[in-house]
Write a protein that holds these residues in place. Sequence first.
Motif, short mmCIF file in Angstrom:
data_model
loop_
_atom_site.label_atom_id
_atom_site.label_comp_id
_atom_site.label_asym_id
_atom_site.label_seq_id
_atom_site.Cartn_x
_atom_site.Cartn_y
_atom_site.Cartn_z
N TYR A 148 0.83 -1.21 0.00
CA TYR A 148 0.00 0.00 0.00
C TYR A 148 0.87 1.26 0.00
N ALA A 159 -4.67 7.76 -5.20
CA ALA A 159 -5.27 7.25 -3.96
C ALA A 159 -6.63 7.86 -3.66
N ASN A 160 -6.82 9.13 -3.98
CA ASN A 160 -8.10 9.79 -3.69
C ASN A 160 -9.04 9.82 -4.89
N LEU A 164 -11.66 2.38 -3.29
CA LEU A 164 -10.85 1.47 -2.46
C LEU A 164 -10.89 0.03 -2.95
N SER A 165 -12.06 -0.39 -3.44
CA SER A 165 -12.18 -1.79 -3.89
C SER A 165 -11.22 -2.07 -5.05
N ILE A 167 -8.33 -0.41 -5.64
CA ILE A 167 -6.96 -0.39 -5.10
C ILE A 167 -6.66 -1.71 -4.39
N ALA A 168 -7.61 -2.18 -3.59
CA ALA A 168 -7.43 -3.45 -2.88
C ALA A 168 -7.21 -4.59 -3.87
N GLN A 175 -10.74 -5.49 0.70
CA GLN A 175 -11.03 -4.09 0.98
C GLN A 175 -10.98 -3.81 2.49
N LEU A 178 -7.40 -3.40 3.46
CA LEU A 178 -6.92 -2.10 3.01
C LEU A 178 -7.41 -0.98 3.93
N SER A 179 -8.65 -1.06 4.36
CA SER A 179 -9.18 -0.04 5.28
C SER A 179 -8.39 -0.02 6.58
N ARG A 182 -4.94 1.51 5.88
CA ARG A 182 -5.05 2.97 5.70
C ARG A 182 -5.22 3.67 7.05
#
Length: 194
Positions: A148, A159-160, A164-165, A167-168, A175, A178-179, A182
Amino acid sequence: MQELLNFLMQFGNLNQQQIEFIVSKTTIVDIKKDHPFVKAGKPFNEVIFILEGVLRIFYYNNKDQEITKYFVDENHLLANPYKGEPMTEYIQAITYCKLLVFSEKNWNEISNTIVGWNEIVNNIFHKALLEKMDRRSSLVSEDATTRYLTFLEKFPTLANRVPLSYIASFLGITQQSLSRIRKKTSDETFFTKW
């Protein structure tokens, strides 16, 4: 169009007449967010330059799960590396995208008209391959947190802008993981600043 010209001039010299010829061979295409651009199994013989937005390249694994293979953002060219063969992946706009599209015919006309064009294109694709290998290599052998953090380093503007799904999926983690990562890394950053 200036973005394309700035991009091309990094890889070779073009005179004003050549630049005008290249620009005349493009078509601007707008794609809505979440809209599929290319479907697996379909031909994709165009070459595109991304003026604005982010595209996601993905496929389905044998469990019918979407696996994000790569992200492509502004000021990058994208083409099917296997000309004439159908795509094996999907390409989706994950933000609004504005693209400059070269049809196969127009791309070939540029290649047949501009002396040194093939060398410019080879330089572009060589750099892109090195970038892709660099961005992916560290994601293969590292733990999830390091993957990450490397993603943030290699793709600082995404990233923004990317769900998220996705990126994961790109990082090969869930996900939920990843949360947690983060949250942990943002907490550590907060306490480091104090």
